[in-house]
Motif scaffolding. Structure first.
Motif, PDB file in Angstrom:
ATOM      1  N   PRO A 204      29.772  27.658  35.920  1.00  0.00           N
ATOM      2  CA  PRO A 204      30.508  28.895  35.625  1.00  0.00           C
ATOM      3  C   PRO A 204      31.223  29.395  36.885  1.00  0.00           C
ATOM      4  CG  PRO A 204      28.263  29.008  34.770  1.00  0.00           C
ATOM      5  CD  PRO A 204      28.330  27.789  35.637  1.00  0.00           C
ATOM      6  N   GLU A 205      32.475  29.771  36.746  1.00  0.00           N
ATOM      7  CA  GLU A 205      33.229  30.264  37.899  1.00  0.00           C
ATOM      8  C   GLU A 205      32.797  31.685  38.237  1.00  0.00           C
ATOM      9  OE1 GLU A 205      37.420  29.957  37.605  1.00  0.00           O
ATOM     10  OE2 GLU A 205      37.398  27.855  36.995  1.00  0.00           O
ATOM     11  N   ILE A 206      32.842  31.972  39.529  1.00  0.00           N
ATOM     12  CA  ILE A 206      32.598  33.354  39.968  1.00  0.00           C
ATOM     13  C   ILE A 206      33.954  34.043  40.029  1.00  0.00           C
ATOM     14  CG2 ILE A 206      31.786  34.822  41.836  1.00  0.00           C
ATOM     15  CD1 ILE A 206      29.868  32.544  42.610  1.00  0.00           C
ATOM     16  N   PRO A 207      34.178  35.085  39.256  1.00  0.00           N
ATOM     17  CA  PRO A 207      35.482  35.760  39.256  1.00  0.00           C
ATOM     18  C   PRO A 207      35.843  36.297  40.636  1.00  0.00           C
ATOM     19  CG  PRO A 207      34.115  36.513  37.427  1.00  0.00           C
ATOM     20  CD  PRO A 207      33.236  35.710  38.327  1.00  0.00           C
ATOM     21  N   GLU A 208      37.119  36.274  40.954  1.00  0.00           N
ATOM     22  CA  GLU A 208      37.597  36.734  42.254  1.00  0.00           C
ATOM     23  C   GLU A 208      37.207  38.187  42.503  1.00  0.00           C
ATOM     24  OE1 GLU A 208      39.043  36.453  45.956  1.00  0.00           O
ATOM     25  OE2 GLU A 208      38.839  34.810  44.528  1.00  0.00           O
ATOM     26  N   GLU A 209      37.235  39.000  41.436  1.00  0.00           N
ATOM     27  CA  GLU A 209      36.882  40.416  41.624  1.00  0.00           C
ATOM     28  C   GLU A 209      35.420  40.589  42.035  1.00  0.00           C
ATOM     29  OE1 GLU A 209      37.182  39.818  37.041  1.00  0.00           O
ATOM     30  OE2 GLU A 209      38.201  39.124  38.864  1.00  0.00           O
ATOM     31  N   GLU A 210      34.535  39.666  41.566  1.00  0.00           N
ATOM     32  CA  GLU A 210      33.124  39.725  41.966  1.00  0.00           C
ATOM     33  C   GLU A 210      32.969  39.356  43.439  1.00  0.00           C
ATOM     34  OE1 GLU A 210      30.388  40.734  40.256  1.00  0.00           O
ATOM     35  OE2 GLU A 210      31.789  41.355  38.679  1.00  0.00           O
ATOM     36  N   LYS A 211      33.734  38.353  43.883  1.00  0.00           N
ATOM     37  CA  LYS A 211      33.700  37.975  45.302  1.00  0.00           C
ATOM     38  C   LYS A 211      34.176  39.132  46.168  1.00  0.00           C
ATOM     39  CE  LYS A 211      34.781  33.119  44.250  1.00  0.00           C
ATOM     40  NZ  LYS A 211      35.784  32.045  44.416  1.00  0.00           N
ATOM     41  N   GLN A 212      35.279  39.761  45.760  1.00  0.00           N
ATOM     42  CA  GLN A 212      35.836  40.864  46.551  1.00  0.00           C
ATOM     43  C   GLN A 212      34.895  42.066  46.565  1.00  0.00           C
ATOM     44  OE1 GLN A 212      38.414  40.588  48.549  1.00  0.00           O
ATOM     45  NE2 GLN A 212      38.601  38.466  47.819  1.00  0.00           N
TER      46      GLN A 212
END
Length: 468
Positions: A204-212
């Motif tokens: 499952p990909e980690i959404p960019e907004e979660e990383k930020q």
């Protein structure tokens, strides 16, 4: 060599058969003066079964070893105390020699981290820390932690010593042939059913907004420490997501430690008191500060926060692997091609998803010896049949989906030199290493101080511990 145990000095060179050390719960020993609040503690006299170099082996160690075997579901009824004592003496011999070898280094940071993870797993298994302390008869978490660190360090030293004994041992093709030829035909090993396995992994990909979101949180923590004088240690306790959080994120590391390379690179680029900007490792996002530089060691603190996958990305990953499986089953794409072009697992992608057997180094897995999880997944699969979608997780706890297939099956057969060369080579190498270890033990026992006490003097050991 002088030992200090339970308040009693024990001189290893002058131990008598009746030597006792105080460790348990029976004999009353005054620990403090009468005018103190502390009361007398009841202690139990514990006999010394043997001494190997700088190490005592207590009778309680042998009892505990038997109890540990039972707790692990292993049968110990047919194993004698003499055999357990021999195993403990062998272990202490490795540890004793490893301590004297300046080339054998054990990472304190790795031992500490491994112990914290071990404590966490044990607490989850038993239900609560109070139950865990009661089970191991310890007064505090720190007391239990110190005991586990000691055990883990000795195990690491023993393993490192064994590895060093055999590290340069190899076998030539001629030695392999000689090994095979000397086995009578009616005694040659039989290899069970074997399979070659391939898999396709979708994470499952980690959404960019979660990383930020995580990067912003770490920047806010960093700014609060720098601008407002907040405590890094307190922040680590509150926010860090690994086993070091209870210690304020504290670690001692060296350049040789098997840590994430980016983590080490950032840590060793910092000056004392400096705090890194947020950075990514294979485990998550960190900030790191250096408390003290001690030669080749760093005392650091770190905070790690891992971005979360969302319910949507988990569903998308599941849909993707379901689609891949459908296309393979329909014959629109081969498993090999799908693995090379679509799998998220870099280690196997280049070879069409084929798994490597970590024990033998080749692609075959003997079903009778395979990991139970893998066995359950492949035992009923026909050759080139694709499994249902399976859920798994990485060693860092990240969930992923996979499908597997059996690319080849090899039925049970008597060892054949040409077909089974890699396995025969492994057996020949194992025999050569065994002989090297046997020779090392014989020589090392002869030069090491060893004393065996009481009933253990009557034991018939495999090794010459009695030096007869």
């Amino acid at each position: 060599m002088i030992f200090l145990l339970g308040g009693i000095h024990v001189n290893a060179q002058n131990l008598k058969d009746s030597t006792l050390v105080v460790t348990g719960e029976e004999k009353e020993v005054p620990l403090v003066k009468k005018d103190t609040v502390q009361k007398k503690k009841r202690m139990k006299a514990d006999g010394v079964a043997a001494v190997v170099g700088d190490y005592l082996i207590l009778e309680s160690d042998i009892t505990k070893m038997r109890e540990d075997m039972k707790n692990q579901g292993l049968s110990s009824e047919e194993i004698t105390n003499c055999q357990l004592a021999g195993r403990l003496m062998e272990n202490k011999l490795y540890v004793h020699k490893a301590q004297q070898d300046t080339t054998i280094l054990v990472s304190e940071a790795r031992i500490s981290g491994m112990t914290d993870q071990q404590l966490s797993r044990m607490e989850q298994q038993i239900g609560s820390m109070d139950k865990l302390l009661e089970f191991y008869r310890k007064e505090s978490v720190e007391e239990l932690r110190k005991e586990l660190i000691r055990i883990n360090k000795e195990r690491e030293l023993a393993n490192s010593m064994q590895d060093k004994i055999v590290e340069n041992i190899e076998v030539t093709p001629e030695e392999v042939r000689e090994f095979f030829n000397k086995i009578p035909e009616d005694e040659r090993p039989k290899f069970g059913d074997e399979v070659e396995i391939a898999q396709i992994v979708i994470e499952p990909e980690i959404p960019e907004e979660e990383k930020q979101k995580v990067i912003k949180q770490l920047n806010d923590i960093r700014n609060d420490i720098i601008e407002n004088g907040a405590s890094f240690a307190t922040k680590a306790v509150l926010y860090s997501e690994d086993g070091t959080s209870a210690k304020g994120g504290k670690l001692t590391i060296t350049r040789e430690d098997p840590l994430d390379k980016d983590f080490k690179q950032i840590a060793f680029s910092l000056r004392e008191g400096e705090i890194s900007k947020p950075f990514k490792s294979e485990f998550g996002y960190h900030i790191v500060t250096v408390d003290k530089v001690r030669g080749q060691k760093l005392d650091i603190r770190h905070i790690i926060i891992t971005p979360e996958v969302t319910e949507e990305t988990v569903k998308n990953a599941q849909k993707k692997i379901d689609s891949i499986r459908t296309e393979i089953v329909k014959g629109n794409i081969s498993f090999d091609e799908a693995a090379r072009t679509l799998s998220d697992e870099e280690e196997t992608r280049g070879d069409g998803g084929k798994l490597i057997n970590p024990t033998t180094g080749d692609t075959r897995f003997e079903l009778t010896k395979v990991d139970p999880i893998i066995y359950d997944q492949v035992v009923n699969l026909k050759e080139n049949e694709v499994s249902l979608i399976l859920t798994d997780q990485t060693n860092t706890g990240k969930k992923f989906f996979k499908i597997i297939t059996v690319t080849n099956r090899y039925p049970e057969h008597i060892a054949d030199y040409a077909k089974d060369y890699s396995k025969i080579k492994e057996l020949a190498l194992r025999e050569k290493k065994y002989k090297a270890v046997e020779k090392w033990q014989k020589e090392t026992i002869a030069e090491t101080y060893i004393k065996i006490n009481g009933e253990y003097k009557k034991c018939s050991f495999n090794s010459n511990w009695q030096k007869k």
